[in-house]
Write an enzyme that holds these catalytic residues in place. Structure first.
Site, PDB file in Angstrom:
ATOM      1  N   ARG A 132       0.850  -1.182   0.000  1.00 23.58           N
ATOM      2  CA  ARG A 132       0.000   0.000   0.000  1.00 23.58           C
ATOM      3  C   ARG A 132       0.892   1.239   0.000  1.00 23.58           C
ATOM      4  NH1 ARG A 132      -3.850   2.557   4.789  1.00 23.58           N
ATOM      5  NH2 ARG A 132      -4.959   4.025   3.424  1.00 23.58           N
ATOM      6  N   HIS A 133       0.377   2.310  -0.570  1.00 19.99           N
ATOM      7  CA  HIS A 133       1.097   3.585  -0.553  1.00 19.99           C
ATOM      8  C   HIS A 133       1.337   4.055   0.881  1.00 19.99           C
ATOM      9  CE1 HIS A 133      -2.625   5.517   0.629  1.00 19.99           C
ATOM     10  NE2 HIS A 133      -3.234   4.835  -0.318  1.00 19.99           N
TER      11      HIS A 133
ATOM     12  N   ASP B 289      -5.087   0.050  -0.130  1.00 19.63           N
ATOM     13  CA  ASP B 289      -5.600  -0.866   0.895  1.00 19.63           C
ATOM     14  C   ASP B 289      -6.642  -1.820   0.310  1.00 19.63           C
ATOM     15  OD1 ASP B 289      -7.482   1.120   0.495  1.00 19.63           O
ATOM     16  OD2 ASP B 289      -7.550   1.787   2.578  1.00 19.63           O
TER      17      ASP B 289
ATOM     18  N   ARG C  34       0.022   9.162  -5.469  1.00 20.81           N
ATOM     19  CA  ARG C  34       0.533   8.640  -4.205  1.00 20.81           C
ATOM     20  C   ARG C  34       1.152   7.252  -4.348  1.00 20.81           C
ATOM     21  NH1 ARG C  34      -5.046   8.992  -3.754  1.00 20.81           N
ATOM     22  NH2 ARG C  34      -6.242   7.060  -3.468  1.00 20.81           N
TER      23      ARG C  34
ATOM     24  N   ARG D  39      -0.817   9.729   3.499  1.00 17.97           N
ATOM     25  CA  ARG D  39      -1.334  10.698   2.516  1.00 17.97           C
ATOM     26  C   ARG D  39      -2.293  11.660   3.178  1.00 17.97           C
ATOM     27  NH1 ARG D  39      -6.387   9.168   2.576  1.00 17.97           N
ATOM     28  NH2 ARG D  39      -7.068   7.005   2.242  1.00 17.97           N
TER      29      ARG D  39
END
Length: 404
Positions: free
Chosen positions: A22-23, A268, A90, A26
């Site tokens: 996942r990034h 996610d 992102r 943010r």
């Protein structure tokens, strides 16, 4: 005396790694009408990677560097690694930050002595064309039908009744007109991001309220990929990504092709979809920079096995994940067999509704018949037109010369 020479026993070796992460941290993806912190509060606007998120992925890259020391080259080699991201700022930036930690340039790779970084490609496709990493996948009428059925289940209905008053309260406090079990995650996400970055939450957002929002947010993930007909949903969602991962594992077990490391940078929901398909989801939202790991090993007897891990805490070693029905060191053939029920054979066809398939066949048949009839009519009209266009008594004789 004759001695039988035994072939040398090969040590167990790592052959291939796939990562899905996942990034990083943010800003909120959106906010609510009464929120005092609107988009201008965030330096790069909504849904953007923060400095904290960049650091999270740089640290993950360093952890991966340590984990795969001796497997990957100490410096970046383009044949060894392939990175694909969803087409979001992102996730693209997270992948770049991750690669900065994973492959710091050596002396030869420095293009500027003052910059300890090198550009490494990250591949993507437009959001509208992404059929691998952006979930839920659609359009898919059968999946929407399953979601409508899920809304009728006792679990969903009871949760709706139990939280009706709470959802109305949230709607009044936020100024949102439609707050449901499926949209409430947006409110929690906004408050979580603001609290993470030291912003003061409104009086109504008490710790108890935020905790309840968090629980409903987790329920919204289950709604997307489980609760009702989880295997069927998986075939239309996470099973699509799992199918590609299994294809890659199988390919690497039968050939010595590169890359050694295949990385997916996503969201996610991507992690939840995949883990629900594998039936290893822990029921909680995947944290920022969390990473699902597939490792393909060749055993000393020449056979292949798969191990899975989930890194969801930077202070702890990755958790071993066990595919139901198999040990942690799962033989590749067993891994393929146990996951077969959630792998779609023809996603487009499985997404159609049963009556739609029959209707489509009838429509195609009618269209073909109509086209043939149309061509016959055109041909008949053409013949009639030519017959009428010829002058009375005119006969054409080929190759005949007229003499005066």
């Amino acid at each position: 005396m004759c001695l039988t020479v035994m072939p040398p026993i090969q040590a167990r070796s790592l052959r291939f790694v796939t990562l899905l992460y996942r990034h990083g941290d943010r800003s909120p993806v959106k906010t609510y009408p009464k929120d005092p912190y609107q988009e201008e509060k965030w330096p790069q606007g909504f849904g953007q990677l923060t400095k904290e998120g960049m650091l999270q992925h740089w640290e993950l890259g360093q952890a991966l560097r340590q984990r795969y020391h001796g497997f990957l080259n100490t410096s970046y080699h383009r044949q060894e690694v392939y990175v694909r991201s969803t087409d979001f700022d992102r996730t693209l930036m997270s992948a770049e930050a991750n690669l900065a930690g994973l492959f710091p340039p050596n002396e030869v790779q420095h293009f500027n002595p003052n910059i300890s970084w090198q550009p490494i490609p990250v591949h993507t496709v437009p959001i509208t064309e992404d059929r691998l990493l952006k979930f839920p996948l659609g359009p898919c009428p059968r999946y929407e039908q399953l979601q409508n059925e899920t809304r009728q289940t006792p679990e969903y209905q009871n949760r709706s009744i139990q939280n009706a008053q709470f959802l109305n309260m949230v709607a009044n406090e936020t100024g949102l007109t439609n707050v449901t079990l499926e949209t409430i995650w947006n409110v929690y996400d906004t408050l979580f991001c603001e609290q993470t970055h030291g912003l003061l939450l409104p009086p109504w957002a008490s710790p108890q309220t935020v905790q309840r929002l968090s629980q409903l947010k987790d329920f919204s993930f289950l709604f997307l990929f489980g609760i009702h007909e989880q295997v069927q949903k998986a075939r239309l969602q996470g099973g699509v990504l799992l199918a590609q991962i299994l294809k890659n594992l199988t390919l690497m077990a039968t050939t010595s092709q590169f890359p050694k490391l295949l990385v997916y940078s996503a969201h996610d929901t991507t992690l939840v979809a995949l883990q629900m398909a594998l039936n290893v989801y822990n029921g909680k939202q995947a944290p920022y920079a969390s990473c699902h790991i597939f490792e393909l090993y060749q055993e000393d007897n020449g056979n292949f096995s798969v191990e899975m891990y989930f890194r969801n805490d930077s202070k702890k070693a990755p958790w071993p994940l066990i595919l139901p029905g198999c040990p942690h060191r799962c033989p590749l053939q067993d891994f393929l067999r146990l996951t077969e029920p959630v792998i779609p054979k023809d996603w487009q066809k499985e997404c159609q509704l049963a009556n739609d398939t029959a209707d489509t066949e009838v429509i195609v048949a009618l269209a073909v018949c109509g086209s043939i009839l149309f061509l016959l009519i055109v041909l008949l009209l053409t013949i009639l037109f030519r017959m009428q266009a010829q002058p009375p008594g005119y006969h054409h004789v080929a190759d005949r010369e007229d003499h005066a």
